[in-house]
Design a protein around this motif. Structure first.
Motif, PDB file in Angstrom:
ATOM      1  N   LEU A 193       0.849  -1.182   0.000  1.00 39.61           N
ATOM      2  CA  LEU A 193       0.000   0.000   0.000  1.00 39.61           C
ATOM      3  C   LEU A 193       0.887   1.235   0.000  1.00 39.61           C
ATOM      4  N   GLN A 194       0.379   2.337  -0.517  1.00 39.52           N
ATOM      5  CA  GLN A 194       1.140   3.578  -0.563  1.00 39.52           C
ATOM      6  C   GLN A 194       0.613   4.542   0.496  1.00 39.52           C
ATOM      7  N   THR A 195       1.526   5.203   1.174  1.00 36.86           N
ATOM      8  CA  THR A 195       1.118   6.140   2.225  1.00 36.86           C
ATOM      9  C   THR A 195       0.675   7.474   1.649  1.00 36.86           C
ATOM     10  N   ALA A 196       1.243   7.892   0.540  1.00 30.12           N
ATOM     11  CA  ALA A 196       0.934   9.202  -0.047  1.00 30.12           C
ATOM     12  C   ALA A 196      -0.147   9.075  -1.117  1.00 30.12           C
ATOM     13  N   SER A 197      -0.724  10.208  -1.489  1.00 28.61           N
ATOM     14  CA  SER A 197      -1.678  10.211  -2.598  1.00 28.61           C
ATOM     15  C   SER A 197      -0.997   9.684  -3.852  1.00 28.61           C
ATOM     16  N   HIS A 198      -1.767   9.003  -4.694  1.00 28.91           N
ATOM     17  CA  HIS A 198      -1.153   8.328  -5.828  1.00 28.91           C
ATOM     18  C   HIS A 198      -2.207   7.937  -6.861  1.00 28.91           C
ATOM     19  N   ARG A 199      -1.700   7.530  -8.007  1.00 30.57           N
ATOM     20  CA  ARG A 199      -2.539   6.935  -9.055  1.00 30.57           C
ATOM     21  C   ARG A 199      -2.740   5.460  -8.715  1.00 30.57           C
ATOM     22  N   GLU A 200      -3.981   5.003  -8.828  1.00 34.15           N
ATOM     23  CA  GLU A 200      -4.289   3.607  -8.491  1.00 34.15           C
ATOM     24  C   GLU A 200      -5.109   2.976  -9.616  1.00 34.15           C
ATOM     25  N   ARG A 201      -4.692   1.819 -10.076  1.00 40.34           N
ATOM     26  CA  ARG A 201      -5.495   1.070 -11.046  1.00 40.34           C
ATOM     27  C   ARG A 201      -6.659   0.430 -10.299  1.00 40.34           C
ATOM     28  N   LEU A 202      -7.849   0.623 -10.801  1.00 40.70           N
ATOM     29  CA  LEU A 202      -9.034   0.147 -10.103  1.00 40.70           C
ATOM     30  C   LEU A 202      -9.256  -1.338 -10.341  1.00 40.70           C
ATOM     31  N   SER A 203      -9.655  -2.013  -9.284  1.00 36.65           N
ATOM     32  CA  SER A 203      -9.941  -3.440  -9.380  1.00 36.65           C
ATOM     33  C   SER A 203     -11.243  -3.676 -10.133  1.00 36.65           C
ATOM     34  N   ARG A 204     -11.436  -4.896 -10.560  1.00 35.76           N
ATOM     35  CA  ARG A 204     -12.684  -5.264 -11.232  1.00 35.76           C
ATOM     36  C   ARG A 204     -13.870  -5.024 -10.307  1.00 35.76           C
ATOM     37  N   GLU A 205     -13.712  -5.363  -9.020  1.00 34.66           N
ATOM     38  CA  GLU A 205     -14.805  -5.170  -8.057  1.00 34.66           C
ATOM     39  C   GLU A 205     -15.174  -3.697  -7.926  1.00 34.66           C
ATOM     40  N   SER A 206     -14.174  -2.845  -7.870  1.00 27.30           N
ATOM     41  CA  SER A 206     -14.441  -1.416  -7.719  1.00 27.30           C
ATOM     42  C   SER A 206     -15.118  -0.844  -8.954  1.00 27.30           C
ATOM     43  N   ARG A 207     -14.685  -1.252 -10.124  1.00 25.94           N
ATOM     44  CA  ARG A 207     -15.288  -0.731 -11.349  1.00 25.94           C
ATOM     45  C   ARG A 207     -16.728  -1.196 -11.483  1.00 25.94           C
ATOM     46  N   HIS A 208     -17.002  -2.429 -11.115  1.00 25.33           N
ATOM     47  CA  HIS A 208     -18.391  -2.910 -11.158  1.00 25.33           C
ATOM     48  C   HIS A 208     -19.248  -2.159 -10.148  1.00 25.33           C
ATOM     49  N   ALA A 209     -18.695  -1.857  -8.980  1.00 21.64           N
ATOM     50  CA  ALA A 209     -19.448  -1.121  -7.968  1.00 21.64           C
ATOM     51  C   ALA A 209     -19.776   0.293  -8.427  1.00 21.64           C
ATOM     52  N   MET A 210     -18.925   0.870  -9.290  1.00 21.30           N
ATOM     53  CA  MET A 210     -19.129   2.231  -9.772  1.00 21.30           C
ATOM     54  C   MET A 210     -19.979   2.295 -11.036  1.00 21.30           C
ATOM     55  N   ALA A 211     -20.336   1.153 -11.596  1.00 22.84           N
ATOM     56  CA  ALA A 211     -21.059   1.140 -12.871  1.00 22.84           C
ATOM     57  C   ALA A 211     -22.390   1.877 -12.787  1.00 22.84           C
ATOM     58  N   ALA A 212     -23.013   1.883 -11.602  1.00 24.36           N
ATOM     59  CA  ALA A 212     -24.302   2.567 -11.450  1.00 24.36           C
ATOM     60  C   ALA A 212     -24.206   4.053 -11.770  1.00 24.36           C
ATOM     61  N   PHE A 213     -23.024   4.634 -11.597  1.00 24.68           N
ATOM     62  CA  PHE A 213     -22.835   6.058 -11.886  1.00 24.68           C
ATOM     63  C   PHE A 213     -22.500   6.314 -13.352  1.00 24.68           C
ATOM     64  N   PHE A 214     -22.434   5.244 -14.144  1.00 25.90           N
ATOM     65  CA  PHE A 214     -22.133   5.354 -15.573  1.00 25.90           C
ATOM     66  C   PHE A 214     -23.169   4.583 -16.385  1.00 25.90           C
ATOM     67  N   GLY A 215     -24.429   4.703 -15.981  1.00 23.46           N
ATOM     68  CA  GLY A 215     -25.510   4.051 -16.705  1.00 23.46           C
ATOM     69  C   GLY A 215     -25.456   2.543 -16.683  1.00 23.46           C
ATOM     70  N   GLU A 216     -24.883   1.997 -15.616  1.00 21.96           N
ATOM     71  CA  GLU A 216     -24.728   0.539 -15.448  1.00 21.96           C
ATOM     72  C   GLU A 216     -23.835  -0.077 -16.520  1.00 21.96           C
ATOM     73  N   ASP A 217     -23.015   0.745 -17.161  1.00 28.48           N
ATOM     74  CA  ASP A 217     -22.096   0.258 -18.188  1.00 28.48           C
ATOM     75  C   ASP A 217     -20.680   0.280 -17.629  1.00 28.48           C
ATOM     76  N   VAL A 218     -20.198  -0.885 -17.190  1.00 28.92           N
ATOM     77  CA  VAL A 218     -18.891  -0.939 -16.546  1.00 28.92           C
ATOM     78  C   VAL A 218     -17.776  -0.541 -17.502  1.00 28.92           C
ATOM     79  N   SER A 219     -17.996  -0.682 -18.789  1.00 32.42           N
ATOM     80  CA  SER A 219     -16.963  -0.305 -19.758  1.00 32.42           C
ATOM     81  C   SER A 219     -16.693   1.197 -19.758  1.00 32.42           C
ATOM     82  N   LYS A 220     -17.633   1.985 -19.247  1.00 36.50           N
ATOM     83  CA  LYS A 220     -17.465   3.434 -19.185  1.00 36.50           C
ATOM     84  C   LYS A 220     -16.768   3.896 -17.902  1.00 36.50           C
ATOM     85  N   VAL A 221     -16.607   2.999 -16.947  1.00 40.72           N
ATOM     86  CA  VAL A 221     -15.947   3.358 -15.698  1.00 40.72           C
ATOM     87  C   VAL A 221     -14.441   3.476 -15.960  1.00 40.72           C
ATOM     88  N   PRO A 222     -13.822   4.581 -15.581  1.00 44.25           N
ATOM     89  CA  PRO A 222     -12.374   4.715 -15.813  1.00 44.25           C
ATOM     90  C   PRO A 222     -11.586   3.568 -15.191  1.00 44.25           C
TER      91      PRO A 222
END
Length: 247
Positions: A148-177
């Motif tokens: 884990l990193q202590t400072a702010s950083h760029r993080e590649r999102l896990s599959r679980e996180s992107r699926h959880a965020m799909a609701a904010f992108f019209g339920e289209d996980v492909s649109k989640v960054p």
């Protein structure tokens, strides 16, 4: 960790908003750490209601959000900045100059993270941090991994996180960054008080690992066991793996 299991998500959210309001009344210049996603939505609705009733004044509060999608500008409808505008900022009297956000559209992500950490350090860190937890145990967007990193950083999102965020992108996980900028574990663990909220059966395993399991980078939230002032507020579904009494 002080674990409280509430009868419902709404009860926990109302209690959290009331606690934040009381903290602001006690310390008007409070530095507040704010999460995004589905979990805090009811908390923000309750905060707005308290403000409209004249029970809390945000004018001297300083806020730092925990994360932002990489590649999205602040005015992109899918950005977390736009989310915060919709659900909180435009409804309360937070001063614009006291609102702080990572800029997902910054040309140099590393430099933007350094800027953000310096700004947070300049105000003395977070007084009150509101947190959610991912179904995989992430906090902010600090994802499970080898380290884990202590400072702010760029993080590649896990599959679980992107699926959880799909609701904010019209339920289209492909649109989640694919990636985000996030506060690191250092800023989270230095917060003077932490309230972690988790609702729903899909969070139960992560909550149990956080509270009962070993401290491991495979469950970033488990590092909160090292913090001296953490409250974990759950509904009955999220707390089903723990032996706690209902509030």
């Amino acid at each position: 960790m002080n674990v409280r299991v509430f009868a419902s998500e709404q009860e926990a959210a109302a209690t959290c908003a009331s606690l934040a309001a009381a903290a602001i009344r006690e310390k008007p210049f409070l530095v507040l750490g704010l999460p995004t996603g589905r979990t805090p939505l009811n908390v923000y609705r309750e905060m707005v209601a308290l403000h409209r009733r004249g029970e809390v004044d945000f004018s001297r509060v300083t806020s730092f959000n925990l994360e932002e999608f990489l590649g999205l500008s602040p005015d992109d409808p899918g950005s977390f900045r736009a989310y915060m505008e919709r659900h909180l900022f435009q409804h309360v009297n937070l001063a614009p100059e006291r609102i702080h956000f990572l800029d997902g559209s910054a040309e140099q992500a590393e430099r933007e993270c350094i800027r953000y950490d310096a700004r947070l350090a300049a105000v003395g860190g977070l007084d009150l941090l509101l947190l959610g937890i991912g179904s995989n145990g992430h906090v902010a967007f600090n994802e499970p991994g080898e380290s884990l990193q202590t400072a702010s950083h760029r993080e590649r999102l896990s599959r679980e996180s992107r699926h959880a965020m799909a609701a904010f992108f019209g339920e289209d996980v492909s649109k989640v960054p694919l990636a985000a900028l996030t506060l690191g574990m250092g800023a989270l663990l230095r917060a003077r008080r932490v309230i972690l909220l988790a609702f729903g059966a899909d969070k139960a395993a992560a909550v149990t690992a956080m509270v009962r399991g070993p401290i491991t980078t495979r469950c970033p939230a488990s590092f909160l066991q090292l913090h001296g002032n953490v409250e974990v507020w759950l509904d009955t579904a999220a707390g089903r793996g723990l032996e706690t009494s209902r509030e």
